[in-house]
Enzyme design. Structure first.
Site, PDB file in Angstrom:
ATOM      1  N   CYS A   2      -2.548   8.209  14.690  1.00  0.00           N
ATOM      2  CA  CYS A   2      -3.897   8.726  14.873  1.00  0.00           C
ATOM      3  C   CYS A   2      -3.812  10.236  15.038  1.00  0.00           C
ATOM      4  O   CYS A   2      -2.724  10.778  15.230  1.00  0.00           O
ATOM      5  CB  CYS A   2      -4.517   8.130  16.123  1.00  0.00           C
ATOM      6  SG  CYS A   2      -4.497   6.325  16.147  1.00  0.00           S
ATOM      7  N   ARG A  27      -4.096  11.511   9.047  1.00  0.00           N
ATOM      8  CA  ARG A  27      -3.307  10.685   9.965  1.00  0.00           C
ATOM      9  C   ARG A  27      -3.930   9.313  10.206  1.00  0.00           C
ATOM     10  O   ARG A  27      -3.280   8.422  10.764  1.00  0.00           O
ATOM     11  CB  ARG A  27      -3.167  11.398  11.308  1.00  0.00           C
ATOM     12  CG  ARG A  27      -2.448  12.715  11.217  1.00  0.00           C
ATOM     13  CD  ARG A  27      -2.470  13.412  12.550  1.00  0.00           C
ATOM     14  NE  ARG A  27      -1.693  12.705  13.538  1.00  0.00           N
ATOM     15  CZ  ARG A  27      -0.394  12.852  13.731  1.00  0.00           C
ATOM     16  NH1 ARG A  27       0.279  13.719  12.999  1.00  0.00           N
ATOM     17  NH2 ARG A  27       0.247  12.167  14.659  1.00  0.00           N
ATOM     18  N   TRP A  74      -6.157   5.431  13.321  1.00  0.00           N
ATOM     19  CA  TRP A  74      -5.526   4.451  12.440  1.00  0.00           C
ATOM     20  C   TRP A  74      -5.316   3.219  13.311  1.00  0.00           C
ATOM     21  O   TRP A  74      -4.528   3.232  14.255  1.00  0.00           O
ATOM     22  CB  TRP A  74      -4.193   4.965  11.915  1.00  0.00           C
ATOM     23  CG  TRP A  74      -3.581   4.081  10.880  1.00  0.00           C
ATOM     24  CD1 TRP A  74      -3.933   3.981   9.572  1.00  0.00           C
ATOM     25  CD2 TRP A  74      -2.487   3.184  11.063  1.00  0.00           C
ATOM     26  NE1 TRP A  74      -3.126   3.066   8.936  1.00  0.00           N
ATOM     27  CE2 TRP A  74      -2.236   2.564   9.826  1.00  0.00           C
ATOM     28  CE3 TRP A  74      -1.700   2.840  12.162  1.00  0.00           C
ATOM     29  CZ2 TRP A  74      -1.227   1.611   9.654  1.00  0.00           C
ATOM     30  CZ3 TRP A  74      -0.697   1.897  11.998  1.00  0.00           C
ATOM     31  CH2 TRP A  74      -0.475   1.298  10.745  1.00  0.00           C
ATOM     32  N   ASN A 100      -2.645   8.401  20.784  1.00  0.00           N
ATOM     33  CA  ASN A 100      -1.905   8.046  19.573  1.00  0.00           C
ATOM     34  C   ASN A 100      -0.675   7.267  20.009  1.00  0.00           C
ATOM     35  O   ASN A 100       0.148   7.800  20.754  1.00  0.00           O
ATOM     36  CB  ASN A 100      -1.483   9.326  18.834  1.00  0.00           C
ATOM     37  CG  ASN A 100      -0.550   9.040  17.676  1.00  0.00           C
ATOM     38  OD1 ASN A 100      -0.616   7.974  17.066  1.00  0.00           O
ATOM     39  ND2 ASN A 100       0.324   9.976  17.370  1.00  0.00           N
ATOM     40  N   GLY A 101      -0.570   6.014  19.570  1.00  0.00           N
ATOM     41  CA  GLY A 101       0.610   5.225  19.960  1.00  0.00           C
ATOM     42  C   GLY A 101       0.252   3.757  20.068  1.00  0.00           C
ATOM     43  O   GLY A 101      -0.887   3.364  19.812  1.00  0.00           O
ATOM     44  N   GLU A 485       9.351   5.432  -7.545  1.00  0.00           N
ATOM     45  CA  GLU A 485       8.353   6.372  -7.025  1.00  0.00           C
ATOM     46  C   GLU A 485       7.050   6.270  -7.826  1.00  0.00           C
ATOM     47  O   GLU A 485       5.958   6.324  -7.249  1.00  0.00           O
ATOM     48  CB  GLU A 485       8.924   7.799  -7.057  1.00  0.00           C
ATOM     49  CG  GLU A 485       7.975   8.898  -6.629  1.00  0.00           C
ATOM     50  CD  GLU A 485       7.467   8.785  -5.197  1.00  0.00           C
ATOM     51  OE1 GLU A 485       7.887   7.881  -4.464  1.00  0.00           O
ATOM     52  OE2 GLU A 485       6.589   9.589  -4.832  1.00  0.00           O
ATOM     53  N   LYS A 489       3.517   5.320  -6.053  1.00  0.00           N
ATOM     54  CA  LYS A 489       2.328   6.183  -6.148  1.00  0.00           C
ATOM     55  C   LYS A 489       1.147   5.380  -6.674  1.00  0.00           C
ATOM     56  O   LYS A 489       0.047   5.489  -6.179  1.00  0.00           O
ATOM     57  CB  LYS A 489       2.583   7.379  -7.083  1.00  0.00           C
ATOM     58  CG  LYS A 489       3.441   8.477  -6.550  1.00  0.00           C
ATOM     59  CD  LYS A 489       2.837   9.341  -5.469  1.00  0.00           C
ATOM     60  CE  LYS A 489       3.163   8.807  -4.104  1.00  0.00           C
ATOM     61  NZ  LYS A 489       4.414   9.170  -3.508  1.00  0.00           N
ATOM     62  N   GLU A 492      -0.156   2.808  -4.139  1.00  0.00           N
ATOM     63  CA  GLU A 492      -0.663   3.468  -2.939  1.00  0.00           C
ATOM     64  C   GLU A 492      -2.090   3.996  -3.125  1.00  0.00           C
ATOM     65  O   GLU A 492      -2.925   3.828  -2.243  1.00  0.00           O
ATOM     66  CB  GLU A 492       0.276   4.634  -2.648  1.00  0.00           C
ATOM     67  CG  GLU A 492       0.206   5.233  -1.307  1.00  0.00           C
ATOM     68  CD  GLU A 492       1.314   6.270  -1.093  1.00  0.00           C
ATOM     69  OE1 GLU A 492       1.551   6.586   0.048  1.00  0.00           O
ATOM     70  OE2 GLU A 492       1.928   6.758  -2.075  1.00  0.00           O
ATOM     71  N   HIS A 508      17.439 -10.040 -16.209  1.00  0.00           N
ATOM     72  CA  HIS A 508      17.830 -10.994 -15.176  1.00  0.00           C
ATOM     73  C   HIS A 508      16.616 -11.610 -14.482  1.00  0.00           C
ATOM     74  O   HIS A 508      16.759 -12.189 -13.406  1.00  0.00           O
ATOM     75  CB  HIS A 508      18.731 -10.312 -14.144  1.00  0.00           C
ATOM     76  CG  HIS A 508      20.023  -9.818 -14.715  1.00  0.00           C
ATOM     77  ND1 HIS A 508      21.014 -10.664 -15.163  1.00  0.00           N
ATOM     78  CD2 HIS A 508      20.463  -8.562 -14.962  1.00  0.00           C
ATOM     79  CE1 HIS A 508      22.028  -9.945 -15.634  1.00  0.00           C
ATOM     80  NE2 HIS A 508      21.712  -8.662 -15.531  1.00  0.00           N
ATOM     81  N   LYS A 608      -0.912   9.415   6.833  1.00  0.00           N
ATOM     82  CA  LYS A 608       0.109  10.346   6.358  1.00  0.00           C
ATOM     83  C   LYS A 608       1.372  10.283   7.217  1.00  0.00           C
ATOM     84  O   LYS A 608       2.471  10.296   6.704  1.00  0.00           O
ATOM     85  CB  LYS A 608      -0.465  11.767   6.364  1.00  0.00           C
ATOM     86  CG  LYS A 608       0.490  12.833   5.832  1.00  0.00           C
ATOM     87  CD  LYS A 608       0.613  12.755   4.332  1.00  0.00           C
ATOM     88  CE  LYS A 608       1.484  13.839   3.756  1.00  0.00           C
ATOM     89  NZ  LYS A 608       1.969  13.471   2.403  1.00  0.00           N
TER      90      LYS A 608
HETATM   91  C1  AGP Z   1       4.333   8.514   0.305  1.00  0.00           C
HETATM   92  O1  AGP Z   1       3.439   8.686  -0.731  1.00  0.00           O
HETATM   93  C2  AGP Z   1       3.860   7.670   1.379  1.00  0.00           C
HETATM   94  N1  AGP Z   1       2.643   8.128   1.944  1.00  0.00           N
HETATM   95  C3  AGP Z   1       4.889   7.194   2.393  1.00  0.00           C
HETATM   96  O2  AGP Z   1       5.697   6.288   1.729  1.00  0.00           O
HETATM   97  C4  AGP Z   1       5.768   8.269   3.066  1.00  0.00           C
HETATM   98  O3  AGP Z   1       6.662   8.805   2.138  1.00  0.00           O
HETATM   99  C5  AGP Z   1       6.535   7.610   4.227  1.00  0.00           C
HETATM  100  O4  AGP Z   1       5.625   7.143   5.174  1.00  0.00           O
HETATM  101  C6  AGP Z   1       7.527   8.545   4.870  1.00  0.00           C
HETATM  102  O5  AGP Z   1       6.914   9.669   5.407  1.00  0.00           O
HETATM  103  P1  AGP Z   1       7.756  10.923   5.850  1.00  0.00           P
HETATM  104  O6  AGP Z   1       8.394  11.523   4.659  1.00  0.00           O
HETATM  105  O7  AGP Z   1       6.765  11.823   6.515  1.00  0.00           O
HETATM  106  O8  AGP Z   1       8.802  10.423   6.826  1.00  0.00           O
END
Ligand code: AGP
Length: 613
Positions: A2, A27, A74, A100-101, A485, A489, A492, A508, A608
């Protein structure tokens, strides 16, 4: 996970806090709220939804006051409802907190308070914490002390900020556990407190970090730091190198688009201050390896999500360039099964935010086993930068979009430099090899800039493919992490099911999935042998009526009917190829999400910085 903001000063608290929350919305964006101490007492406005839903409630209320706290959530404990939105009050309503936690022992604490007659109006652990602080106040504790005592009762990692009606000139805030940053800053007009730098750098670039196990009493002109046991702490100022305007969209429709397009510059920021070609030199001035490079017998890279995928490329760089055995582990897996570690194992933690709880716990485990820890981090002043024995900053600037893009390429650039340095220190390369290698990485930003030229073609591909429900991504060698990756993306930000895998694994099992409704994105950029094998996999897909988008280099001579679509990126040295190969995949995910009308920068359910395990 959060976002917390606190403000006290000469400006109107409500609008200042709203601004801060907007900067932290990456966040979490399930709900939002704020509290301001007005002449009529504490006023709280909060709602499920985003800051844009909260703003009219706050504006209509005309809250007069110059001290307050705010929150963007969050959800962890409790559904996404108005009642569960922060701030939460104690039993008497004379103090409110934002948090936050996640409280691992919340059931026990709630039961204890219920038995004492407390009543709760939300399902959150935050309200339980507010009541605990209120109980300590009833026992006569000063506000910071009451917070410190309450924090000591919590299991888990937490950041909390408190505003009390009977303390009109002070905010108290504190942290425990290895997650959830807290930064304070002062300018001539007042004090700001926030979970992360983007909300602070718009007020000042000189900040102080609240560390785990500390409580800060924040006043207009100064901050006083204490340990939870009340011992005073002296805390220095850190100057944040970020330009606040770098965090604005700069004419782009979305932060993700801006950040994809920034990559030539951000990668150059990672590389160029550290590399010269005449004379050929590599200087990681700000990085001191925590151990003798020749004593290291193995490297283990720990990271999550996109940073983990960058770590897969990094492991290859370490193996190939530095001749160092290296493997990459998912941080959350490593944390509870780290395997054998010794003082000769170099653990390398990688993180954009430096706040990812899984990574921080992994680092604790590594330290407990006596392994030295180096970190590749973007966020200066983050928890990981304090925990690691050595830090190699990415210098990619603030990344706001939840989907990581520019920090992926900067992580690759930083890994490459680290591997080149280790190669030199370990005597694992000749001078001629060293010079060739640093020349290759020094030219990478130009290749990345040219790779961005594929955007119109990729946008057209998104138009054609955006209704597909599933995608496969495949690649071999360094194309494998690029494929992973690309798939991450896409799922996500466009919520399309996408799976990445090693091209050699197609036969396989996954080949059973191939049909015209399962488009495949194939990445064939590695050296000749591997590229030929990936192209074999593409031929196997085409002969089964599969649809293929092939990412290949502009120097490749390909059979005309090999793939339905070919996206050409500049030819580079094979080890540099992931840096250019990922660009069309980032753009593809972006344009797919835009076509689908989705919220690119704040995809559902994500945040994030993931500061809970
Ligand atoms: C990436 O697009 C994601 N939002 C997520 O996988 C991110 O890379 C992951 O949470 C790790 O974050 P960080 O690099 O801040 O540790």
């Amino acid at each position: 996970m959060c976002g917390i903001v606190g403000y006290l000063g000469e400006r109107p608290a409500a609008s200042t806090i709203l601004d801060g929350l907007r900067a932290l919305e990456y966040r979490g964006y399930d709900s939002a709220g704020l509290a301001v101490l007005t002449p009529d007492g504490l006023e709280v406005r909060r709602c499920a939804g985003r800051i844009s839903d909260l703003a009219p409630l706050v504006e209509d209320a005309h809250l007069t006051g110059s001290i307050g706290v705010g929150h963007t959530r969050w959800a962890t404990h409790g559904a996404v409802t108005d009642d569960n939105a922060h701030p939460h009050a104690d039993a008497s309503g004379r103090l409110v907190i934002v948090h936050n936690g996640m409280t691992d022992n919340v059931d026990e604490l709630r039961a204890e308070l219920l038995a004492d007659g407390h009543q709760f109006s939300s399902e959150t652990d935050t309200e339980v914490i507010a009541h605990l602080i209120g109980v300590e106040r009833d026992r006569g504790a000063e506000l910071p002390d009451a917070l410190g005592r309450a924090l000591q009762r919590l299991v888990g990692a937490h950041s909390v900020a408190v505003l009390a009606a009977d303390e009109p000139d002070m905010l108290a805030a504190g942290r425990i556990g290895a997650a959830g940053g807290l930064v304070v800053g002062h300018n001539g007009c007042g004090a700001i407190l926030a979970s992360d730098l983007p909300a602070v750098v718009r007020h000042t670039r000189k900040v102080q970090i609240v560390q785990a196990g500390e409580v800060v009493s924040l006043r207009r002109r100064a901050a006083e730091f204490r340990r939870l046991d009340n011992r005073p702490v002296t805390r220095g100022l850190i100057t944040v190198p970020w330009d606040p305007v770098a965090a604005a969209k700069a004419g782009h429709r979305h932060f993700m688009h801006k950040e994809i397009h920034e990559q030539p510059e951000t990668l150059a920021e990672t590389i160029r201050p550290r590399v010269t070609l005449d004379p050929p030199e590599l200087r990681l001035d700000d990085f001191r390896l925590p151990t003798d490079a020749r004593q290291i017998d193995r490297a283990v890279i720990v990271a999550s999500g996109t940073s983990h995928i960058a770590g897969m490329v990094g492991a290859r760089y370490l193996r190939e360039l530095a001749r160092l055995p290296a493997a990459t582990e998912i941080a959350s897996e490593f944390a509870y099964a780290p395997g054998p570690l010794t003082r000769r194992t170099l653990v390398i933690a990688v993180s954009q935010s430096g706040e990812t709880a899984d990574v921080l716990v992994a680092v604790q485990r590594a330290h407990a086993a006596g392994a030295p820890v180096a970190a590749l981090v973007n966020t200066v002043g983050s928890e990981l930068t304090r925990m690691a024995d050595a830090v190699l900053p990415l210098h990619a600037g603030p990344e706001v979009s939840v989907a990581a893009t520019k920090t992926f390429t900067s992580e690759l650039g930083a890994f490459y430099l680290l591997a080149c340095q280790l190669a030199q220190q370990r005597g694992a390369c000749t001078q001629a090899q060293f010079e060739r290698r640093i020349a290759a990485i020094a030219h990478a930003p130009i290749a990345v800039a040219r790779a961005l030229d594929v955007e119109p073609q990729v946008e057209e591909l998104a138009r054609r493919f955006h209704r597909c429900k599933n995608f496969l991504f495949l690649g071999r060698g360094l194309g494998h992490p690029v494929a992973l990756e690309g798939a991450l993306k896409l799922k996500e930000i466009s919520y399309i099911h996408a799976e990445g895998f090693a091209a050699g694994e197609l036969k396989h099992g996954p080949i059973a999935l191939i049909d015209p409704d399962m488009p495949v994105v194939a990445v064939a950029l590695d050296d000749d042998d591997v590229r030929a094998k990936t192209l074999n996999a593409v031929a196997q897909i085409r002969s089964r009526d599969g649809r293929v988008i092939l990412v290949a280099s502009d120097a490749d001579d390909l059979r005309g009917d090999l793939a339905e679509h070919v996206v050409r990126v500049p030819r580079t040295a094979p080890l540099i190829a992931p840096l250019v190969g990922v660009v069309p995949l980032q753009l593809f995910a972006y344009h797919m999400a835009v076509r689908l009308g989705l919220d690119v920068d704040q995809p559902r359910n994500l945040a994030k910085s993931v500061t809970v395990e």
